[in-house]
Design a protein around this motif. Sequence first.
Motif, mmCIF file in Angstrom:
data_model
loop_
_atom_site.group_PDB
_atom_site.id
_atom_site.type_symbol
_atom_site.label_atom_id
_atom_site.label_comp_id
_atom_site.label_asym_id
_atom_site.label_seq_id
_atom_site.Cartn_x
_atom_site.Cartn_y
_atom_site.Cartn_z
ATOM 1 N N VAL A 10 0.849 -1.188 0.000
ATOM 2 C CA VAL A 10 0.000 0.000 0.000
ATOM 3 C C VAL A 10 0.886 1.238 0.000
ATOM 4 N N GLU A 11 0.785 2.008 -1.063
ATOM 5 C CA GLU A 11 1.597 3.217 -1.222
ATOM 6 C C GLU A 11 3.071 2.927 -0.945
ATOM 7 N N GLY A 12 3.537 1.800 -1.477
ATOM 8 C CA GLY A 12 4.936 1.416 -1.354
ATOM 9 C C GLY A 12 5.279 0.600 -0.131
ATOM 10 N N LYS A 13 4.342 0.444 0.801
ATOM 11 C CA LYS A 13 4.616 -0.299 2.029
ATOM 12 C C LYS A 13 4.003 -1.694 1.952
ATOM 13 N N PRO A 14 4.822 -2.764 2.010
ATOM 14 C CA PRO A 14 4.280 -4.130 1.991
ATOM 15 C C PRO A 14 3.395 -4.384 3.214
ATOM 16 N N ILE A 15 2.421 -5.273 3.057
ATOM 17 C CA ILE A 15 1.530 -5.612 4.176
ATOM 18 C C ILE A 15 1.507 -7.135 4.382
ATOM 19 N N PRO A 16 2.662 -7.733 4.689
ATOM 20 C CA PRO A 16 2.708 -9.191 4.884
ATOM 21 C C PRO A 16 1.899 -9.643 6.091
ATOM 22 N N GLU A 17 1.618 -8.725 7.013
ATOM 23 C CA GLU A 17 0.849 -9.108 8.199
ATOM 24 C C GLU A 17 -0.578 -9.511 7.861
ATOM 25 N N TYR A 18 -1.019 -9.191 6.632
ATOM 26 C CA TYR A 18 -2.365 -9.576 6.217
ATOM 27 C C TYR A 18 -2.328 -10.621 5.103
ATOM 28 N N ASP A 19 -1.348 -11.495 5.175
ATOM 29 C CA ASP A 19 -1.276 -12.655 4.291
ATOM 30 C C ASP A 19 -2.116 -13.769 4.921
ATOM 31 N N PRO A 20 -3.085 -14.338 4.196
ATOM 32 C CA PRO A 20 -3.945 -15.380 4.780
ATOM 33 C C PRO A 20 -3.174 -16.560 5.361
ATOM 34 N N THR A 21 -1.981 -16.839 4.836
ATOM 35 C CA THR A 21 -1.219 -17.981 5.347
ATOM 36 C C THR A 21 -0.723 -17.744 6.769
ATOM 37 N N ARG A 22 -0.771 -16.503 7.248
ATOM 38 C CA ARG A 22 -0.431 -16.231 8.646
ATOM 39 C C ARG A 22 -1.557 -16.655 9.582
ATOM 40 N N PHE A 23 -2.753 -16.744 9.042
ATOM 41 C CA PHE A 23 -3.923 -17.016 9.867
ATOM 42 C C PHE A 23 -4.438 -18.452 9.735
ATOM 43 N N TYR A 24 -4.153 -19.089 8.590
ATOM 44 C CA TYR A 24 -4.752 -20.394 8.316
ATOM 45 C C TYR A 24 -3.733 -21.350 7.712
ATOM 46 N N SER A 25 -3.970 -22.642 7.932
ATOM 47 C CA SER A 25 -3.197 -23.669 7.241
ATOM 48 C C SER A 25 -3.683 -23.768 5.801
ATOM 49 N N GLN A 26 -2.927 -24.457 4.952
ATOM 50 C CA GLN A 26 -3.339 -24.612 3.563
ATOM 51 C C GLN A 26 -4.654 -25.375 3.472
ATOM 52 N N GLU A 27 -4.835 -26.354 4.365
ATOM 53 C CA GLU A 27 -6.085 -27.118 4.359
ATOM 54 C C GLU A 27 -7.275 -26.219 4.678
ATOM 55 N N GLN A 28 -7.088 -25.324 5.606
ATOM 56 C CA GLN A 28 -8.173 -24.404 5.943
ATOM 57 C C GLN A 28 -8.450 -23.438 4.791
ATOM 58 N N ILE A 29 -7.387 -22.929 4.191
ATOM 59 C CA ILE A 29 -7.560 -22.032 3.044
ATOM 60 C C ILE A 29 -8.318 -22.741 1.931
ATOM 61 N N ASP A 30 -7.952 -23.989 1.662
ATOM 62 C CA ASP A 30 -8.652 -24.762 0.632
ATOM 63 C C ASP A 30 -10.132 -24.917 0.970
ATOM 64 N N PHE A 31 -10.420 -25.122 2.243
ATOM 65 C CA PHE A 31 -11.815 -25.259 2.669
ATOM 66 C C PHE A 31 -12.601 -23.985 2.365
ATOM 67 N N TYR A 32 -12.028 -22.836 2.719
ATOM 68 C CA TYR A 32 -12.732 -21.572 2.494
ATOM 69 C C TYR A 32 -12.905 -21.288 1.002
ATOM 70 N N ILE A 33 -11.900 -21.609 0.204
ATOM 71 C CA ILE A 33 -12.027 -21.404 -1.242
ATOM 72 C C ILE A 33 -13.116 -22.306 -1.801
ATOM 73 N N ARG A 34 -13.116 -23.562 -1.362
ATOM 74 C CA ARG A 34 -14.122 -24.507 -1.852
ATOM 75 C C ARG A 34 -15.532 -24.038 -1.476
ATOM 76 N N ASP A 35 -15.680 -23.557 -0.249
ATOM 77 C CA ASP A 35 -16.981 -23.065 0.206
ATOM 78 C C ASP A 35 -17.421 -21.852 -0.614
ATOM 79 N N LEU A 36 -16.483 -20.960 -0.916
ATOM 80 C CA LEU A 36 -16.779 -19.769 -1.706
ATOM 81 C C LEU A 36 -17.223 -20.150 -3.114
#
Length: 618
Positions: free
Chosen positions: A514-540
């Motif tokens: 954002v305006e040149g500043k990276p925002i890695p703190e809002y990467d979904p992989t910080r909050f969820y495992s790959q299995e969980q991410i897959d679940f949310y994508i599948r549900d969507l």
Amino acid sequence: MTHDIYDESYYKRFYNELSGLLSGKNIQTVSMGYLEKEARKYARRTEYGSYVWSSKISNRLAPKTVYLGSERVRLPRPTEEQKQIIRNAPQQLDKVLHWIKKLPFVHIRRQMGHNGEYNPICNLYVSVNDPKNIRLAYMWASTMFDPSSRPGPEFTMIHIPEEHLMRAQVLALPEYNMNICMGSDYLGEDKKGFLRQAMWRADEQGMLGLHAGTKIVTVRDPREGKLKKYGVFLFGMTATGKSTWSCHQLGLDPDRGEFTQAAQDDIVFLTKDGSAYGSENNFYVKTDVTEEHQEAMYNALVDKSALIENVMVDYKGNVDFLDESLCGNGRAVIFRKKLAVKQGRKLVGISAPTINLPSLEEMDGLIFAFITRRNTIMPFAQELTPEQGVLAYLWGESTHSYASNPALAGDSVRIVGTDPFIVGSRGRKVNRFYDIVMQLVSKYPGKVRFMMYNTGGMGEIIETYEENGQKKKKLVRKTERVPLPLMAAIQRGDLRGTNQYEPGLLGTKSIVAVEGKPIPEYDPTRFYSQEQIDFYIRDLVEGRRKFTDIIAGEGLKPEIVRTAEKAFSIEPAAKPSVAASAAPSFPGTSTVESDKVVIVTTAQPVSRPRRPGTWRWR
């Protein structure tokens, strides 16, 4: 068969008979001055010198609203309750004919819009058998313009609040430009009755009625050093921030000529040249705002001109906009010219010089921004292709929040165009949007952009389970809300062209800086495992696929269906073997509340969502 419950011949007879009764001796055509004087008799005065009223009903009768007429205007999927209302409509309309002869009514004539092509004249008839209901006519009329000779159709709304609540309903006859509300004293019925009719009639005339706010934003291009002017459409369901972001100044620099001008906050009519005709002169807004986060709206609310309803005002006249113990839907009519922000020692107005958005030819660009509110893996901003922009309009997504509806928390909500006021085929609306935006993209290469903003958060985990046959939800971890200053910076950077996007999880481009500043703190992989991410994508994907199938049955263009099918390719190939609701561990991220478990059942009271934190953008 559903079509057997409609009686088109009766609707025609009703309209013809009613038309001859609207000039009866019991109907008084009144002026704005008369309405103001009479309505104030039933109001209290606030500390700001403004007036406040109360209503018995504080939300629309959406589940009891039906459209009567030919197949092209009917509800595509009426509920059983709506079917019964349709069956009983002739008897109910007979009562309307009786009441229109007997009860005292006031009639006010106003104009929607202010342009050279489409300016509906709106006639509101309100029963004042209960005299305090005159506030409905006064407050609604205050959102419109004085009538003029500008071209436009003629609309009629009849409002009879005195009907018993058990028979409360809204009967719309779109082909006759008529709406009738019974059993409710909520102002929103008058506002939406006319606006719903105006959107349908605009569609009939080749435009497209949109449930969207509009604004004009002037920013300085950091590469060229020149000021550039952009038109912005903001789509969003209730409580996603549509009104807030229509008026927000985004932290722009007025000393360098940057500013935002609010044009509309609710309903506009899109034309083929990219311009949009506005509908209302003044806005009917929710009042749960703070000066810190919604400065312009707050300043309009505390002005003496504001017309307030269902807001906590103590015995001394002190107003508390955030005390929703009496009503969770406090509202006010605020005057557009009172929208202002502080610059130095002065309040500076931020309303656009006109309610209309200029054509694309007159601007440097046009942005269609879709506001959603999700709390799991969706990035705070996505850059969309034109085709993905059409899908965003088709899916019109958001979710129920844990605070607003605990029983449905986390469940997706999809409404075409985020517009619950569509009359007739929803597929037709999507097709028209597709035609208009694709023509604009072709005619003005590089000048039309599509964005999606998530004003919710990231990291929420909710478990669903049954106990004694009752569905319950367990909040395993709260969402980490997107800080309001960050969302302002995101939108500011998108306008200036200083943000960075890369291909993301959902087949779109996700914001990474954002305006040149990276925002890695809002990467979904910080909050969820790959299995969980897959679940949310599948549900969507599953939800989007089912919804697309429904709208396709209402005449969706084949090319839009093919685009949607292509978008479904993000779905993971195999189902996860671990329950997606299991809470992962996050070393070194103590800000995430993973240890608190809250169980809420449908019988428990609803509380307000917590407000964004004090995160600052530097």
